[in-house]
Write an enzyme that holds these catalytic residues in place. Structure first.
Site, PDB file in Angstrom:
ATOM      1  N   HIS A  52       0.842  -1.188   0.000  1.00 49.24           N
ATOM      2  CA  HIS A  52       0.000   0.000   0.000  1.00 49.24           C
ATOM      3  C   HIS A  52       0.879   1.240   0.000  1.00 49.24           C
ATOM      4  CE1 HIS A  52      -3.205   2.788   1.212  1.00 49.24           C
ATOM      5  NE2 HIS A  52      -4.055   1.855   0.806  1.00 49.24           N
ATOM      6  N   HIS A  53       0.451   2.276  -0.720  1.00 53.20           N
ATOM      7  CA  HIS A  53       1.257   3.496  -0.820  1.00 53.20           C
ATOM      8  C   HIS A  53       1.430   4.178   0.538  1.00 53.20           C
ATOM      9  CE1 HIS A  53       3.382   6.605  -2.771  1.00 53.20           C
ATOM     10  NE2 HIS A  53       2.725   6.609  -3.916  1.00 53.20           N
ATOM     11  N   SER A  54       0.551   3.917   1.489  1.00 53.10           N
ATOM     12  CA  SER A  54       0.689   4.526   2.807  1.00 53.10           C
ATOM     13  C   SER A  54       1.911   3.998   3.547  1.00 53.10           C
ATOM     14  CB  SER A  54      -0.566   4.289   3.653  1.00 53.10           C
ATOM     15  OG  SER A  54      -0.783   2.906   3.848  1.00 53.10           O
TER      16      SER A  54
END
Length: 969
Positions: free
Chosen positions: A645-647
């Site tokens: 996930h980009h987070s």
């Protein structure tokens, strides 16, 4: 592969800390590095200097005001710390080096010594017994640290330098300050110069800013940590210890008042009752007994006595090591009666206690007059012959530190003359309940050891020094090896083994909570699946790796990178900032998978599998990553794709991780670090929400004060402040205008469906760089020009010419000392001129825009709008989704360039021949991502299947656009 055993982490006691030192390696090649302020002393040594300067009016109101303003705003960066330090040093300007050194010694005795943690003192002594090289490493100056180091017998200090010119302080730093990275660098330099084995060494600190310092050593401990250091300690598996505060609270004040009342009231009652017997001695003994019993009970002071039977040797000279004013109460409770003592003459006129001491025939001595002191002791010998014991502190006065001072001869002369034994009373920790200079008593238990009587028969003056040395040696041995109950010997728990310390995980992705940008990405996806932000990396491997070895590599990586075993914990109501917590029941089989392609095993078949795998949503209740091995490629090769996930991180953070996880050889490295399995730590959504509410409530008043102090600071410098504000506004307006000029989007690319399609391209890194450089641009400028040229061709072939294309690209905001991992970037939007056919002209236009965009981003210096950042976590997910969607869905294409690995690398023994990155499609039509790998540019193309109906043709057009740029060279 078996996991290494998990070390003992969590909260440690002083006994645990000392036992770990006793059980660890010995010798001077082992370092023990101690932070000073907050770690060895309770508080800050600079406070003692500040109080002195205020009392002596040696600080100007302007300097005082600036120091207070800086302190209120908070010291959070190297610049803040340097400013605060310079302001502090400014008060020393014009003073001689000798004067400052003398001032430091005086303030140590008068104040700093009273704030020393006895637990820290004993811990230093444990390292000295182990033969370690002990170092005090502090951001303070030598004038603050040297006196303590000298008192502790520590030979090495690392401190922030003060500029001295011709023996006079200039009021400026004399070199780099030892804060954050500066202290870590100083420790590494010291270790190299002195042959210190840092992986086997120890480091202790309390400061949030000292994580880099603690990471220099293999056996680090967080002492009295703040919240951020405590979180870092959990991440790195460092033990946490908390020393007892030296500061008084309301309970301590109440205990003190009650204890004093009990002592004076008990003594008075005893004397009155004892007077009925007609014996002054019996009256004093009864008063002393009641004073000790009532005073100790009401003060909350208990005694833990070893060897109490030796107190029966009466008459005797009872010696005690004098640590505290509390010793009077301790001795009254311990001896009960039948003794007199020696006290300084100043106490003769003390209210209450002076009368008590005079009634007990205490000898008052002038410590400055040796002749008077000897004369005052003469009656004591007669008292001993009359059966009255004598209590005396052989050091002559209270110790300024927990160290045992030198013994004077008076008590030994008296015992020898009277022919009575000496009974050593060793008090271990009365200074922890009431230290030198303190006016309050902490409730607690005082540990006392009464040693066997020492006969003085046969002593003579010639041998007295040797007898004194032997008795003092008993004190030192007892303090160093405190007896356990019933054994007379010290006990040590086996907290740590003598083997090597457990390896640390990577210093990557250690932030305990999401930042505003990560929170926005996480929440937006939950409301609109089209805004999912899964990032993927496809690696081509030659040959296909062994499956078991690949699994083992992931298990090792999950210990090296704790984020791989962490899940997201949402606060209750999904309001506030999401946190990262270790997942319970981590199962590698849920994250690493394998499939096999049917024949013939082409690249297109591989991409079809990878795009479906990458587009599938991640389980938001588990660690946010998955990996897939795709076997069956032609020539025995395989594809390996990892997605997250980009987070979790941005592109640069991912490259930082790759550089540290991938191997540079195909062979297994037997010396690689082997961190333990992270401790699973749950968390409550309600508790997280309540904690963040409390933090917000506490922070609001201080934030208002800080804003006010900043405003006051600008009043002192109105023209620079106004100039800066005008520049900020002009830059923001210019940048907003450029973004406002961007079109709503290409009609050809307007449709969005949410399905992904992957294509790949390759171009030699040197060729693309050379082409861009020929037109005065960078590699990133050349990539943007190629992408614009490719989309121009694609539009022309579909008969849909468009004047401009909305191109978005990220701008990294990472500073050199920013923590690794996480996300630190902002976005820019370019209204790309589609009609321009000259690639050199496109590069020139792009270059001019990028420079302006970077300048505007530097001006705002944040990943999301500053006004929105504090509240982003408190907005409902649909609101965040709407805002995020508007920021990205108006882009036709997003382009990103990431510097990759410049050398051959391997995973599980297989060489990685190509790396293709695939970014997400947060509402846009296409994402083009480039990463350099061992001399090649590997480009991953992700397109929305409704927006780009002929992705293969677009790939060919982009290839032609790259050829245009390369041709410029």
């Amino acid at each position: 592969m078996s996991n290494p055993s998990q070390p003992a982490t969590g909260t440690w006691s002083e006994q645990d800390l000392v036992a770990a030192v006793d059980a660890g390696p010995k010798g001077p090649h082992i370092g023990a590095f101690f932070d000073f302020d907050g770690t060895l002393i309770d508080g800050y040594s600079l406070s003692a200097f500040a109080r002195h300067h205020l009392r002596s009016l040696q600080v100007t109101p302007a300097d005082l005001g600036r120091m207070l303003l800086t302190g209120i705003r908070g010291v959070t960066s190297e610049e803040d710390f340097e400013q605060f330090t310079v302001l502090s040093m400014h008060t020393w300007a014009g003073r001689s080096e000798d004067e400052l050194a003398e001032l430091g010694e005086r303030l140590f005795v008068q104040g700093i010594s009273g704030s020393l943690y006895p637990e820290g003192w004993r811990l230093v002594e444990a390292h000295q017994r182990a033969g370690h090289t002990v170092v005090l490493a502090s951001s303070a100056t030598r004038f603050q640290v040297e006196p303590t180091a000298r008192a502790m017998g520590v030979s090495h200090i690392l401190v922030s330098p003060v500029e001295i010119v011709n023996g006079i302080c200039t009021g400026r730093p004399g070199g780099p300050l030892l804060w954050r990275g500066g202290k870590a660098a100083a420790v590494r330099e010291f270790a190299a110069e002195h042959g210190i084995d840092l992986p086997q060494s120890y480091a202790y600190s309390n400061g949030d800013e000292d994580v880099p310092f603690l990471r220099t050593a293999g056996r680090s401990r967080a002492i009295n940590p703040g919240r951020h250091l405590a979180e870092a300690a959990r991440h790195y598996g460092w033990p946490v210890a908390r020393f007892r505060s030296r500061r008084a609270g309301l309970a301590d004040i109440a205990h003190t008042a009650a204890g004093l009342a009990g002592m004076l009231g008990g003594f008075t009652a005893g004397v009155v009752l004892g007077a009925a017997t007609g014996s002054r001695r019996e009256a004093v003994d009864l008063g002393t007994t009641l004073a000790g019993e009532l005073g100790s009970v009401l003060a909350g002071v208990r005694l833990d006595v070893h060897g109490a039977g030796h107190l029966a040797a009466r008459p005797a000279v009872f010696l005690f090591n004098h640590q505290s004013q509390l010793d009077v109460l301790i001795l009254a409770k311990l001896l009960r009666g039948g003794f007199t003592g020696v006290a300084k003459k100043e106490l003769a006129n003390s209210p209450g206690f002076g009368l008590m001491f005079r009634l007990a025939d205490v000898a008052f001595v002038d410590r400055q007059d040796n002749a008077q002191a000897r004369k005052a002791l003469e009656p004591a010998a007669q008292k001993l012959r009359d059966g009255i014991s004598l209590v005396i502190a052989p050091e002559g006065t209270r110790s300024a530190t927990p160290a045992l001072g030198p013994f004077k001869k008076g008590a030994f002369h008296v015992a020898m003359q009277a022919g009575v034994p000496i009974v050593p009373i060793v008090i271990r920790n009365s200074g922890e309940l009431m230290w030198r200079g303190a006016t309050t008593i902490h409730a607690g238990t005082v540990q006392v050891a009464v040693l066997p009587p020492v006969a003085t028969g046969g002593w003579d003056v010639a041998g007295l020094d040797e007898h004194i040395r032997q008795v003092r040696g008993q004190y030192l041995a007892t303090l160093a090896n405190w007896p356990a109950h019933g054994t007379g010997q010290v006990t040590a728990t086996t907290t740590a083994s003598s083997g090597p310390p457990p390896a640390l995980p990577l210093d990557w992705g250690a932030a305990p909570r999401m930042n505003p940008l990560e929170t926005a990405m996480w929440r937006a996806e939950s409301a609109d699946p089209r805004l999912r932000v899964t990032v993927s990396l496809l690696e081509l491997l030659d040959p296909a790796p062994d499956w078991d070895r690949l699994l083992a590599a992931h298990e090792w990586a999950s210990r090296m990178v704790p984020r791989m075993r962490q899940r997201v914990l949402e606060p209750a109501l999904a309001l506030g900032t999401p946190a990262w917590v270790a997942a319970d029941g981590f199962d590698l089989s849920r994250h690493v998978h394998r499939v096999r392609l049917p024949g013939p095993g082409t690249l297109r078949q591989l991409l079809d599998v990878v795009q479906d795998f990458a587009a599938a949503p991640l389980d938001r209740d588990r660690p946010l990553w998955q990996a897939l091995l795709v076997e069956g490629l032609a020539d025995g090769r395989a594809g390996y794709v990892a997605k997250s996930h980009h987070s979790v991180t941005d592109g640069l953070g991912a490259v930082q991780l790759m550089m540290r996880l991938h191997s540079r050889t195909a062979e297994h490295d037997p010396d690689r670090p082997e961190p333990p399995v992270p401790v699973a730590g749950g968390g409550s959504r309600t508790g997280l929400f309540a904690g963040q509410i409390a933090d917000a409530v506490r922070a609001t008043p201080m934030a208002a004060v800080r804003q006010g102090t900043r405003a006051l600071g600008t009043l002192a410098r109105p023209w620079p402040a106004a100039s800066w504000a005008a520049g900020q506004a002009l830059s923001a307006v210019r940048f907003a205008g450029q973004n406002a000029a961007a079109p709503s989007g290409s009609p050809l690319l307007a449709r969005r469906g949410g399905d992904w399609h992957f294509e790949v391209l390759d171009v030699p890194l040197a060729d693309l760089k050379a082409g861009a450089k020929a037109a005065g641009g960078s590699l990133n400028d050349g990539l943007l020009a190629a992408v614009i040229g490719g989309f121009r061709r694609y539009h022309e072939q579909h008969g849909a010419p468009v004047d401009r294309l909305a191109v978005g690209f990220p701008i990294s905001l990472r500073a050199q000392d920013d923590p690794q991992g996480g996300n630190r970037f902002t976005g820019a939007k370019f209204a790309a001129p589609m009609a321009e056919t000259d690639p050199a002209a496109r590069i020139a236009a792009i270059r001019q825009f990028v420079l302006a965009a970077r300048a505007a981003s530097a001006a705002t210096a944040d990943t999301v709008p500053a006004a929105l950042a504090p509240v982003i976590g408190w907005l409902p997910a649909p609101v965040v989704s709407t805002v995020s969607g508007r920021l990205t869905s108006t882009n036709d294409v997003q382009v990103s360039s990431i510097p990759g690995v410049p050398f051959p690398v391997y995973i599980a023994g297989s060489r990685i021949t190509h790396m293709y990155p695939f970014g997400p499609l947060p509402g846009c039509a296409a994402m083009i991502t480039l990463i350099s790998h061992n001399g090649d540019c590997c480009i991953g193309i992700n397109t929305d299947t409704l927006a780009v109906t002929e992705p293969g043709r677009l790939a060919d057009d982009l290839r032609a656009g790259l050829a245009e740029v390369v041709g410029l060279a």
